[in-house]
Design an enzyme around this catalytic site. Structure first.
Site, PDB file in Angstrom:
ATOM      1  N   PHE A 224       2.139   4.063  -4.733  1.00  0.00           N
ATOM      2  CA  PHE A 224       1.098   4.982  -4.291  1.00  0.00           C
ATOM      3  C   PHE A 224       1.071   5.015  -2.767  1.00  0.00           C
ATOM      4  O   PHE A 224       0.902   3.971  -2.116  1.00  0.00           O
ATOM      5  CB  PHE A 224      -0.270   4.540  -4.829  1.00  0.00           C
ATOM      6  CG  PHE A 224      -0.348   4.575  -6.340  1.00  0.00           C
ATOM      7  CD1 PHE A 224      -0.846   5.697  -6.995  1.00  0.00           C
ATOM      8  CD2 PHE A 224       0.092   3.506  -7.111  1.00  0.00           C
ATOM      9  CE1 PHE A 224      -0.916   5.746  -8.379  1.00  0.00           C
ATOM     10  CE2 PHE A 224       0.028   3.543  -8.503  1.00  0.00           C
ATOM     11  CZ  PHE A 224      -0.478   4.673  -9.135  1.00  0.00           C
TER      12      PHE A 224
ATOM     13  N   VAL B 179       0.284  -0.294  -4.280  1.00  0.00           N
ATOM     14  CA  VAL B 179      -0.420   0.539  -3.313  1.00  0.00           C
ATOM     15  C   VAL B 179       0.047   0.136  -1.917  1.00  0.00           C
ATOM     16  O   VAL B 179       0.045  -1.053  -1.580  1.00  0.00           O
ATOM     17  CB  VAL B 179      -1.939   0.296  -3.458  1.00  0.00           C
ATOM     18  CG1 VAL B 179      -2.713   1.104  -2.417  1.00  0.00           C
ATOM     19  CG2 VAL B 179      -2.413   0.638  -4.869  1.00  0.00           C
ATOM     20  N   CYS B 180       0.463   1.116  -1.116  1.00  0.00           N
ATOM     21  CA  CYS B 180       0.933   0.815   0.248  1.00  0.00           C
ATOM     22  C   CYS B 180      -0.192   0.230   1.089  1.00  0.00           C
ATOM     23  O   CYS B 180      -1.261   0.832   1.222  1.00  0.00           O
ATOM     24  CB  CYS B 180       1.456   2.073   0.917  1.00  0.00           C
ATOM     25  SG  CYS B 180       1.722   1.856   2.678  1.00  0.00           S
ATOM     26  N   VAL B 181       0.080  -0.916   1.693  1.00  0.00           N
ATOM     27  CA  VAL B 181      -0.973  -1.616   2.431  1.00  0.00           C
ATOM     28  C   VAL B 181      -1.466  -0.827   3.640  1.00  0.00           C
ATOM     29  O   VAL B 181      -2.680  -0.698   3.859  1.00  0.00           O
ATOM     30  CB  VAL B 181      -0.536  -3.054   2.822  1.00  0.00           C
ATOM     31  CG1 VAL B 181       0.685  -3.060   3.725  1.00  0.00           C
ATOM     32  CG2 VAL B 181      -1.675  -3.805   3.481  1.00  0.00           C
TER      33      VAL B 181
ATOM     34  N   ALA C 199      -3.428   2.150   2.517  1.00  0.00           N
ATOM     35  CA  ALA C 199      -4.645   1.728   1.828  1.00  0.00           C
ATOM     36  C   ALA C 199      -5.716   1.267   2.821  1.00  0.00           C
ATOM     37  O   ALA C 199      -6.874   1.671   2.723  1.00  0.00           O
ATOM     38  CB  ALA C 199      -4.324   0.607   0.844  1.00  0.00           C
TER      39      ALA C 199
END
Lengths: 137, 100, 130
Positions: free
Chosen positions: C39, C77-79, C82
Site C-alpha cells: 500500500f 504499508v509504506c512507512v 503512512a
C-alpha cells in the site's frame, strides 16, 4: 535482499509534479529501489515530462522543489531517463526546456553523459515491451 | 504484454496514450471507468476498431454491469472477462502496464 | 503463479482498493499465490482500523484484514507514506510521541524496499491506482 535476480524495472511517470504527490513519491521509490541492483529505467510520458522542466521554483507554493533529485540519480547508477519525444512536442516543449541530467560513465573514464534520452513513441513502445516490472504512479 | 486502462476515454487520455504505445500482439483490458470506452457508436469507436487489427481488447464484465452497460452494446470483437479472467490475462502475459 | 499487488489509492474515493481486493480473491480461488500486497501513496489509508463506514456499505479495511487472516496474506504499508498521512502502528506512535495508533489487524508497516522485493520475487506485479 534477493541475490542474483536482475529484473528490468521501469517507473512510468505520467503526471506533473506538485499538483499531486505521485511524482515525488515515485522518486522516493526509485531512490530506495536503487539499492537492489536491478536494471532500472524511468519513462516520462504525457504530462510526466513536466517533472523534468528546468527552472522549477516552488517558493511561491510553499512546497519543496524536489527536481534537483533527478540529477542525483546518476550517483545511484540510474542513468536511463526516457522522455517521449511526441509528448514534449504536443506540449510545445523541446529538450532544451528540460533540466540537464547527467551521469559519470565509469567505463569511459567517468565522462559526463546525458541521462535524459529522447525517444520516439515507437522506440518507447519497444523499450516498454522488454520490461519485467512496470511501476505506475 | 497486458495493458490495463481504468479511465474513461472521454475524460482522460490514458486509453489514447496506451493505444499509442501498444505493440502488435498485446492485450488491452478496460476496467473501472475505462469500460465506458468499449461501447458501440462512441467517438473513439474507429480508434478501437483500428487497435483490434493488431491487439486483443477485453472489458471487465462486473465493471460494465455496475455502470448499467449491457454486453449487447459492446463493440464487436471486445471480449468480456470476469475477475478470474483478469487473473488469467495477467498470468498469460509476461508483464502488466497499468495506464492509470 | 506468484502475484505482487500495489495499491496507490485510499478506500472509497477510488475503486482501486476494491478492484485489487476482487483481483486478489479471484487469484487465490484459482490457486495462485499472493506474495505481497503493498500500500503506497494514499493507499496507506486502507490500513486505518478507525474507518467506520455505514452499515450498508462494505468495510474495505475489514475485508482486507479478514482476507489476510484467512489466507495469511502479507499486507505491507509504506512507512514514509503512512507517517505522512497519520497511519501509525504502536511502535511508530511511541517513537513519534503520538497518543494513539491506528493500524488495522493483518497489516504491517515497513519500508519501500518491500515493494521492490515484491517486484523481484513475484512473477507478475499488478498496479491498482488512479
Amino acid at each position: 535482499m534477493s541475490e542474483g535476480v536482475i529484473k528490468k524495472f521501469m517507473y512510468v511517470n505520467r503526471k506533473p509534479p506538485y499538483g499531486t504527490v505521485y511524482a515525488l513519491e515515485s522518486l522516493e521509490v526509485v531512490l530506495i529501489g536503487a539499492a537492489f541492483d536491478q536494471d532500472v529505467s524511468l519513462a516520462f510520458i504525457g504530462d510526466g515530462v513536466y517533472q523534468l522542466t528546468a527552472g522549477q521554483s516552488t517558493g511561491g507554493i510553499g512546497m519543496k522543489n524536489f527536481s534537483p533529485t533527478y540529477n542525483a540519480l546518476g550517483d545511484y547508477d540510474i542513468t536511463k531517463l526516457y522522455v517521449e519525444k511526441e509528448s514534449l512536442e504536443e506540449r510545445g516543449l523541446a529538450i532544451d526546456d528540460l533540466m540537464e541530467v547527467v551521469y559519470e560513465d565509469e567505463d569511459e573514464d567517468y565522462a559526463e553523459k546525458p541521462s535524459i534520452r529522447l525517444v520516439s513513441r515507437a522506440e518507447l513502445a519497444d523499450i516498454m515491451a522488454e520490461q519485467d516490472v512496470l511501476l505506475n504512479f | 504484454m497486458l495493458h490495463t486502462v481504468n479511465k474513461s476515454p472521454f475524460e482522460r487520455n490514458s486509453l489514447n496514450t496506451c493505444l499509442g504505445l501498444v505493440k502488435p500482439g498485446s492485450a488491452v483490458l478496460l476496467i473501472e471507468d475505462g469500460v465506458v470506452g468499449a461501447i458501440k457508436g462512441t467517438a473513439i469507436e474507429d480508434q478501437l476498431i483500428q487497435a483490434m487489427q493488431s491487439c486483443k481488447l477485453y472489458v471487465l464484465g462486473p465493471d460494465l454491469a455496475a455502470r448499467g452497460l449491457a454486453e449487447d452494446k459492446l463493440l464487436d470483437g471486445i471480449q468480456v472477462v470476469d475477475y478470474g479472467g483478469f487473473v488469467d490475462l495477467v498470468a498469460e502475459h509476461t508483464s502488466v502496464q497499468s495506464w492509470l | 503463479m506468484k502475484f505482487g499487488i500495489l495499491i496507490n489509492e485510499g478506500p472509497y474515493q477510488h475503486q482501486a482498493s476494491d478492484s485489487a481486493y476482487q483481483f486478489v480473491k479471484a487469484a487465490l480461488e484459482k490457486g495462485h499465490e499472493i506474495f505481497r500486497v503493498f500500500f503506497y501513496h494514499d493507499g496507506v489509508q486502507n490500513a486505518t482500523r478507525l474507518a467506520s463506514p455505514p452499515q450498508d456499505d462494505r468495510n474495505i479495511i475489514a475485508l482486507w484484514s479478514a482476507l489476510a487472516k484467512e489466507h495469511n496474506l502479507d499486507l505491507v504499508v509504506c512507512v514514509a507514506a503512512a507517517l505522512r498521512r497519520g497511519i501509525l502502528d504502536e511502535n511508530e506512535a511511541k517513537r513519534g510521541g503520538k497518543d494513539a495508533h491506528n493500524l488495522a489487524d493483518g497489516f504491517r508497516i515497513s519500508g519501500l524496499g518491500q515493494l521492490i522485493e515484491a517486484g523481484i520475487q513475484s512473477d507478475r506485479l499488478v498496479v491498482f491506482g488512479d
